[in-house]
Motif scaffolding. Structure first.
Motif, PDB file in Angstrom:
ATOM      1  N   LEU A  22     -30.151  -8.864 -34.983  1.00  0.00           N
ATOM      2  CA  LEU A  22     -30.185  -7.962 -33.580  1.00  0.00           C
ATOM      3  C   LEU A  22     -28.810  -6.788 -34.229  1.00  0.00           C
ATOM      4  CD1 LEU A  22     -29.081 -10.898 -30.764  1.00  0.00           C
ATOM      5  CD2 LEU A  22     -30.273  -8.018 -30.160  1.00  0.00           C
ATOM      6  N   ARG A  23     -28.016  -7.707 -34.773  1.00  0.00           N
ATOM      7  CA  ARG A  23     -26.653  -6.916 -35.603  1.00  0.00           C
ATOM      8  C   ARG A  23     -27.295  -5.279 -36.633  1.00  0.00           C
ATOM      9  NH1 ARG A  23     -21.570  -6.619 -36.579  1.00  0.00           N
ATOM     10  NH2 ARG A  23     -20.807  -5.613 -39.153  1.00  0.00           N
ATOM     11  N   MET A  24     -28.746  -5.780 -37.066  1.00  0.00           N
ATOM     12  CA  MET A  24     -29.417  -4.697 -38.213  1.00  0.00           C
ATOM     13  C   MET A  24     -29.447  -3.708 -37.172  1.00  0.00           C
ATOM     14  SD  MET A  24     -29.408  -5.937 -41.596  1.00  0.00           S
ATOM     15  CE  MET A  24     -30.978  -5.400 -42.413  1.00  0.00           C
ATOM     16  N   VAL A  25     -30.647  -3.576 -36.083  1.00  0.00           N
ATOM     17  CA  VAL A  25     -31.419  -3.587 -35.742  1.00  0.00           C
ATOM     18  C   VAL A  25     -30.042  -1.957 -34.877  1.00  0.00           C
ATOM     19  CG1 VAL A  25     -32.521  -2.485 -33.331  1.00  0.00           C
ATOM     20  CG2 VAL A  25     -33.532  -4.474 -34.736  1.00  0.00           C
ATOM     21  N   SER A  26     -28.772  -2.564 -34.077  1.00  0.00           N
ATOM     22  CA  SER A  26     -28.017  -1.995 -33.410  1.00  0.00           C
ATOM     23  C   SER A  26     -26.947  -1.158 -34.080  1.00  0.00           C
ATOM     24  CB  SER A  26     -26.925  -3.108 -32.689  1.00  0.00           C
ATOM     25  OG  SER A  26     -26.316  -2.285 -32.003  1.00  0.00           O
ATOM     26  N   VAL A  58     -31.062   3.635 -23.711  1.00  0.00           N
ATOM     27  CA  VAL A  58     -29.477   3.452 -25.368  1.00  0.00           C
ATOM     28  C   VAL A  58     -30.133   1.764 -24.938  1.00  0.00           C
ATOM     29  CG1 VAL A  58     -27.015   4.043 -25.879  1.00  0.00           C
ATOM     30  CG2 VAL A  58     -28.445   5.526 -24.417  1.00  0.00           C
ATOM     31  N   THR A  59     -29.940   0.870 -24.596  1.00  0.00           N
ATOM     32  CA  THR A  59     -29.786  -0.568 -24.855  1.00  0.00           C
ATOM     33  C   THR A  59     -31.270  -0.912 -25.177  1.00  0.00           C
ATOM     34  OG1 THR A  59     -28.385  -1.010 -23.136  1.00  0.00           O
ATOM     35  CG2 THR A  59     -29.481  -2.573 -23.685  1.00  0.00           C
ATOM     36  N   ALA A  67     -23.414  -3.310 -27.120  1.00  0.00           N
ATOM     37  CA  ALA A  67     -23.186  -2.418 -28.292  1.00  0.00           C
ATOM     38  C   ALA A  67     -23.097  -1.021 -27.242  1.00  0.00           C
ATOM     39  CB  ALA A  67     -24.749  -1.824 -28.456  1.00  0.00           C
ATOM     40  N   THR A  68     -23.385  -0.855 -26.084  1.00  0.00           N
ATOM     41  CA  THR A  68     -24.036   0.118 -24.970  1.00  0.00           C
ATOM     42  C   THR A  68     -22.732   0.325 -24.287  1.00  0.00           C
ATOM     43  OG1 THR A  68     -26.007   0.082 -25.112  1.00  0.00           O
ATOM     44  CG2 THR A  68     -25.648   1.456 -23.279  1.00  0.00           C
ATOM     45  N   ALA A 131     -33.685   7.962 -43.240  1.00  0.00           N
ATOM     46  CA  ALA A 131     -35.381   7.188 -43.054  1.00  0.00           C
ATOM     47  C   ALA A 131     -34.619   5.604 -43.618  1.00  0.00           C
ATOM     48  CB  ALA A 131     -35.645   7.724 -45.036  1.00  0.00           C
ATOM     49  N   LYS A 132     -33.740   5.598 -44.561  1.00  0.00           N
ATOM     50  CA  LYS A 132     -32.932   4.185 -44.902  1.00  0.00           C
ATOM     51  C   LYS A 132     -32.832   3.053 -44.026  1.00  0.00           C
ATOM     52  CE  LYS A 132     -31.420   3.679 -49.319  1.00  0.00           C
ATOM     53  NZ  LYS A 132     -31.836   3.440 -49.983  1.00  0.00           N
ATOM     54  N   ASN A 133     -32.065   3.717 -42.689  1.00  0.00           N
ATOM     55  CA  ASN A 133     -31.783   3.525 -41.407  1.00  0.00           C
ATOM     56  C   ASN A 133     -33.208   3.066 -40.641  1.00  0.00           C
ATOM     57  OD1 ASN A 133     -28.963   2.523 -41.448  1.00  0.00           O
ATOM     58  ND2 ASN A 133     -28.788   5.166 -41.548  1.00  0.00           N
ATOM     59  N   LEU A 134     -34.126   3.827 -40.331  1.00  0.00           N
ATOM     60  CA  LEU A 134     -34.742   3.355 -40.256  1.00  0.00           C
ATOM     61  C   LEU A 134     -35.475   2.007 -40.305  1.00  0.00           C
ATOM     62  CD1 LEU A 134     -37.001   6.714 -39.590  1.00  0.00           C
ATOM     63  CD2 LEU A 134     -35.978   5.674 -37.592  1.00  0.00           C
ATOM     64  N   GLY A 135     -35.447   1.837 -41.692  1.00  0.00           N
ATOM     65  CA  GLY A 135     -36.269   0.583 -42.479  1.00  0.00           C
ATOM     66  C   GLY A 135     -35.074  -0.546 -42.166  1.00  0.00           C
ATOM     67  N   ARG A 136     -33.867  -0.173 -42.315  1.00  0.00           N
ATOM     68  CA  ARG A 136     -32.823  -1.262 -41.801  1.00  0.00           C
ATOM     69  C   ARG A 136     -33.140  -2.180 -40.576  1.00  0.00           C
ATOM     70  NH1 ARG A 136     -27.380  -2.312 -43.226  1.00  0.00           N
ATOM     71  NH2 ARG A 136     -26.584  -3.198 -41.958  1.00  0.00           N
ATOM     72  N   ILE A 137     -33.763  -0.652 -39.522  1.00  0.00           N
ATOM     73  CA  ILE A 137     -33.807  -1.496 -37.744  1.00  0.00           C
ATOM     74  C   ILE A 137     -35.074  -2.213 -37.885  1.00  0.00           C
ATOM     75  CG2 ILE A 137     -35.128  -0.375 -35.617  1.00  0.00           C
ATOM     76  CD1 ILE A 137     -33.421   2.386 -36.137  1.00  0.00           C
TER      77      ILE A 137
END
Length: 314
Positions: A22-26, A58-59, A67-68, A131-137
């Motif tokens: 959850l934290r990684m996606v957020s 957003v949620t 987070a929201t 792009a790195k953060n898309l991988g993280r998501i």
């Protein structure tokens, strides 16, 4: 004893993996699209309905109503958001998290390894930050789906154990106690979604009393309103109002719903008989009811929170 210890270790590991996913996606969404999300929320401020759907959207992207809520509170603290719009956004966020629960309750086990692999490759090979953060998501989503599979597997001995069945059946008919326990668990985990999905994983075998599951969902909704309040305790007074209004709304809805669990249960069972679907549908129903009841009253709610948390006198 050893078996019980192993089950507990597996459960704790599953919950930890779910929360980390959850934290990684957020954080991935915030890092990749934080500025756009901020602009989008500002665009949604024209009226309460738009603010509600803004919070919902957003949620669904952040996978966390907390987070929201914190994002909204920080805007309100800087004077960019009136209290009424902030409350409408958070009511939307509460409904958004139920849609995430609906999606994650489906059998997506095949997606988990695919997302983990693609996410790792994307994160490891991407040169650009977004792009790195898309991988993280993707990694975060893969972890969440893996964690749900692990929780379902780890809770199997609990479902088959005569002791746990005795405990669960003795909790049946004690909704207030279950609500309080679930609220405390949610407060510790900082995620109502994690508590609801844990109830879902327990109910897979069908030995889980459905009224206990419903009370767990109510407790998760109540406990989920507390982390944004705790996180904004030292923030500007204007930042603390919307999370407080959200707690008031949820508290009223939970208190009103508890006596009617027995009546709601058969109605939802006729709609979808499977316990897993009943639990997530109940979760969605509670939050939709909360939004429908309180959206028309965001003005009075805003004024109430201004009275409860007045501006500091210069």
């Amino acid at each position: 004893v050893l078996d019980g210890t192993i089950v507990l270790i597996n459960l704790l590991g599953g919950v930890a993996l779910l929360l980390w996913g959850l934290r990684m996606v957020s954080t991935g969404v915030m890092r990749a699209f934080g500025r756009e999300l901020g602009l989008f929320l500002k665009f949604c401020l024209k009226n309460r309905i738009r603010a509600f759907f803004g919070g919902l959207t957003v949620t669904m992207l952040l996978q966390s109503s907390t987070a929201t809520s914190l994002l909204t509170a920080s805007f309100a603290g800087r004077g960019l958001l009136p209290a009424t719009a902030a409350i409408a956004i958070i009511l939307g966020a509460d409904v958004g998290t139920t849609i995430v629960a609906q999606v994650l309750s489906l059998d997506l086990s095949l997606l988990a390894p695919v997302l983990l692999f693609l996410g790792f490759v994307r994160h490891a090979t991407a040169a650009r930050t977004r792009a790195k953060n898309l991988g993280r998501i993707m990694l975060g989503l893969g972890m969440m789906l893996s964690a749900l599979a692990l929780l379902a597997q780890a809770s199997e001995p609990i479902r088959d154990s005569s002791v746990s069945q005795f405990v669960l059946s003795s909790l049946s008919g004690e909704p207030v106690l279950v609500v309080l326990i679930a609220a405390i668990i949610t407060l510790i985990a900082h995620s109502s979604l994690a508590t609801v999905l844990f109830a879902v994983s327990l109910s897979i075998s069908g030995h889980f009393p459905i009224d206990v599951a419903y009370a767990l969902v109510l407790g998760a909704n109540l406990g989920g309103a507390a982390p944004p309040i705790m996180a904004t305790l030292k923030a500007e007074r204007s930042a603390r109002r919307a999370p407080l209004a959200n707690l008031i709304c949820r508290l009223i809805i939970v208190i009103v719903t508890i006596p009617f669990i027995g009546l709601i249960e058969p109605q939802l069972a006729t709609f979808e008989a499977e316990p897993v679907r009943q639990i997530v549908n109940f979760h969605t129903l509670v939050n939709l009811a909360c939004a429908l009841v309180f959206l028309p009253f965001v003005g009075p709610l805003g004024r109430l929170t201004e009275r409860l948390i007045p501006d500091e006198v210069e």
